[in-house]
Design a protein around this motif. Sequence first.
Motif, PDB file in Angstrom:
ATOM      1  N   GLY A 283       0.799  -1.223   0.000  1.00  0.00           N
ATOM      2  CA  GLY A 283       0.000   0.000   0.000  1.00  0.00           C
ATOM      3  C   GLY A 283       0.829   1.269   0.000  1.00  0.00           C
ATOM      4  O   GLY A 283       0.351   2.320  -0.387  1.00  0.00           O
ATOM      5  N   ALA A 284       2.073   1.199   0.449  1.00  0.00           N
ATOM      6  CA  ALA A 284       2.953   2.374   0.417  1.00  0.00           C
ATOM      7  C   ALA A 284       3.535   2.484  -0.981  1.00  0.00           C
ATOM      8  O   ALA A 284       4.269   1.611  -1.425  1.00  0.00           O
ATOM      9  CB  ALA A 284       4.055   2.265   1.454  1.00  0.00           C
ATOM     10  N   GLN A 285       3.181   3.542  -1.690  1.00  0.00           N
ATOM     11  CA  GLN A 285       3.592   3.681  -3.086  1.00  0.00           C
ATOM     12  C   GLN A 285       4.722   4.676  -3.287  1.00  0.00           C
ATOM     13  O   GLN A 285       5.440   4.592  -4.266  1.00  0.00           O
ATOM     14  CB  GLN A 285       2.384   4.078  -3.929  1.00  0.00           C
ATOM     15  N   GLY A 286       4.879   5.611  -2.364  1.00  0.00           N
ATOM     16  CA  GLY A 286       5.939   6.602  -2.489  1.00  0.00           C
ATOM     17  C   GLY A 286       6.460   7.018  -1.135  1.00  0.00           C
ATOM     18  O   GLY A 286       5.692   7.114  -0.173  1.00  0.00           O
ATOM     19  N   VAL A 287       7.757   7.247  -1.047  1.00  0.00           N
ATOM     20  CA  VAL A 287       8.387   7.670   0.205  1.00  0.00           C
ATOM     21  C   VAL A 287       9.329   8.820  -0.116  1.00  0.00           C
ATOM     22  O   VAL A 287      10.148   8.723  -1.018  1.00  0.00           O
ATOM     23  CB  VAL A 287       9.199   6.529   0.859  1.00  0.00           C
ATOM     24  N   GLU A 288       9.201   9.912   0.628  1.00  0.00           N
ATOM     25  CA  GLU A 288      10.084  11.063   0.454  1.00  0.00           C
ATOM     26  C   GLU A 288      10.635  11.440   1.823  1.00  0.00           C
ATOM     27  O   GLU A 288       9.871  11.623   2.774  1.00  0.00           O
ATOM     28  CB  GLU A 288       9.285  12.225  -0.136  1.00  0.00           C
ATOM     29  N   VAL A 289      11.958  11.529   1.926  1.00  0.00           N
ATOM     30  CA  VAL A 289      12.615  11.839   3.196  1.00  0.00           C
ATOM     31  C   VAL A 289      13.281  13.200   3.101  1.00  0.00           C
ATOM     32  O   VAL A 289      14.031  13.469   2.161  1.00  0.00           O
ATOM     33  CB  VAL A 289      13.674  10.765   3.550  1.00  0.00           C
ATOM     34  N   ASP A 290      12.997  14.069   4.073  1.00  0.00           N
ATOM     35  CA  ASP A 290      13.666  15.364   4.183  1.00  0.00           C
ATOM     36  C   ASP A 290      14.574  15.284   5.408  1.00  0.00           C
ATOM     37  O   ASP A 290      14.108  15.365   6.547  1.00  0.00           O
ATOM     38  CB  ASP A 290      12.640  16.481   4.336  1.00  0.00           C
ATOM     39  N   LEU A 291      15.871  15.085   5.159  1.00  0.00           N
ATOM     40  CA  LEU A 291      16.813  14.917   6.269  1.00  0.00           C
ATOM     41  C   LEU A 291      16.879  16.137   7.174  1.00  0.00           C
ATOM     42  O   LEU A 291      16.986  16.012   8.389  1.00  0.00           O
ATOM     43  CB  LEU A 291      18.211  14.621   5.732  1.00  0.00           C
TER      44      LEU A 291
ATOM     45  N   SER B 227      14.665  18.317   8.120  1.00  0.00           N
ATOM     46  CA  SER B 227      13.562  18.454   9.076  1.00  0.00           C
ATOM     47  C   SER B 227      13.238  17.143   9.786  1.00  0.00           C
ATOM     48  O   SER B 227      12.533  17.143  10.789  1.00  0.00           O
ATOM     49  CB  SER B 227      12.302  18.945   8.354  1.00  0.00           C
ATOM     50  N   GLY B 228      13.726  16.023   9.239  1.00  0.00           N
ATOM     51  CA  GLY B 228      13.390  14.729   9.809  1.00  0.00           C
ATOM     52  C   GLY B 228      12.015  14.239   9.395  1.00  0.00           C
ATOM     53  O   GLY B 228      11.499  13.275   9.936  1.00  0.00           O
ATOM     54  N   ARG B 229      11.438  14.886   8.412  1.00  0.00           N
ATOM     55  CA  ARG B 229      10.089  14.533   7.970  1.00  0.00           C
ATOM     56  C   ARG B 229      10.139  13.449   6.898  1.00  0.00           C
ATOM     57  O   ARG B 229      10.927  13.513   5.969  1.00  0.00           O
ATOM     58  CB  ARG B 229       9.373  15.757   7.410  1.00  0.00           C
ATOM     59  N   VAL B 230       9.266  12.464   7.060  1.00  0.00           N
ATOM     60  CA  VAL B 230       9.103  11.411   6.064  1.00  0.00           C
ATOM     61  C   VAL B 230       7.658  11.501   5.573  1.00  0.00           C
ATOM     62  O   VAL B 230       6.721  11.454   6.372  1.00  0.00           O
ATOM     63  CB  VAL B 230       9.380  10.020   6.661  1.00  0.00           C
ATOM     64  N   THR B 231       7.495  11.642   4.266  1.00  0.00           N
ATOM     65  CA  THR B 231       6.175  11.713   3.649  1.00  0.00           C
ATOM     66  C   THR B 231       5.926  10.404   2.913  1.00  0.00           C
ATOM     67  O   THR B 231       6.742   9.999   2.086  1.00  0.00           O
ATOM     68  CB  THR B 231       6.086  12.905   2.680  1.00  0.00           C
ATOM     69  N   VAL B 232       4.808   9.773   3.235  1.00  0.00           N
ATOM     70  CA  VAL B 232       4.450   8.494   2.615  1.00  0.00           C
ATOM     71  C   VAL B 232       3.138   8.672   1.867  1.00  0.00           C
ATOM     72  O   VAL B 232       2.171   9.213   2.414  1.00  0.00           O
ATOM     73  CB  VAL B 232       4.296   7.379   3.674  1.00  0.00           C
ATOM     74  N   THR B 233       3.112   8.226   0.609  1.00  0.00           N
ATOM     75  CA  THR B 233       1.888   8.265  -0.181  1.00  0.00           C
ATOM     76  C   THR B 233       1.497   6.839  -0.549  1.00  0.00           C
ATOM     77  O   THR B 233       2.346   5.954  -0.643  1.00  0.00           O
ATOM     78  CB  THR B 233       2.060   9.093  -1.468  1.00  0.00           C
ATOM     79  N   GLY B 234       0.205   6.637  -0.750  1.00  0.00           N
ATOM     80  CA  GLY B 234      -0.282   5.321  -1.148  1.00  0.00           C
ATOM     81  C   GLY B 234      -1.677   5.094  -0.621  1.00  0.00           C
ATOM     82  O   GLY B 234      -2.424   6.041  -0.368  1.00  0.00           O
ATOM     83  N   GLU B 235      -2.022   3.826  -0.452  1.00  0.00           N
ATOM     84  CA  GLU B 235      -3.342   3.444   0.029  1.00  0.00           C
ATOM     85  C   GLU B 235      -3.208   2.292   1.013  1.00  0.00           C
ATOM     86  O   GLU B 235      -2.339   1.437   0.885  1.00  0.00           O
ATOM     87  CB  GLU B 235      -4.219   2.997  -1.145  1.00  0.00           C
ATOM     88  N   ASP B 236      -4.088   2.286   1.987  1.00  0.00           N
ATOM     89  CA  ASP B 236      -4.212   1.154   2.918  1.00  0.00           C
ATOM     90  C   ASP B 236      -2.949   0.828   3.702  1.00  0.00           C
ATOM     91  O   ASP B 236      -2.599  -0.331   3.865  1.00  0.00           O
ATOM     92  CB  ASP B 236      -4.680  -0.106   2.175  1.00  0.00           C
TER      93      ASP B 236
END
Length: 68
Positions: A28-36, A38-47
Amino acid sequence: MTKNYQVSGMTCEHCAQSVTEEISQIPGAQGVEVDLASGRVTVTGEDFSDADITAAVEEAGYSVVAPE
């Protein structure tokens, strides 16, 4: 859906790659973007769940401070 997570302990590109690799294995996780910076991890996808993401981040050796 898109969710952001604050992750502690990531300091370099290798850290970001480890987290990305573990999260990418979650169904279900289709995309992962890491911003070192800020420590932010953005996850896109479904379920996918916050628990799934937290477990994957911990498997990589880091901690989710909080979902945003």
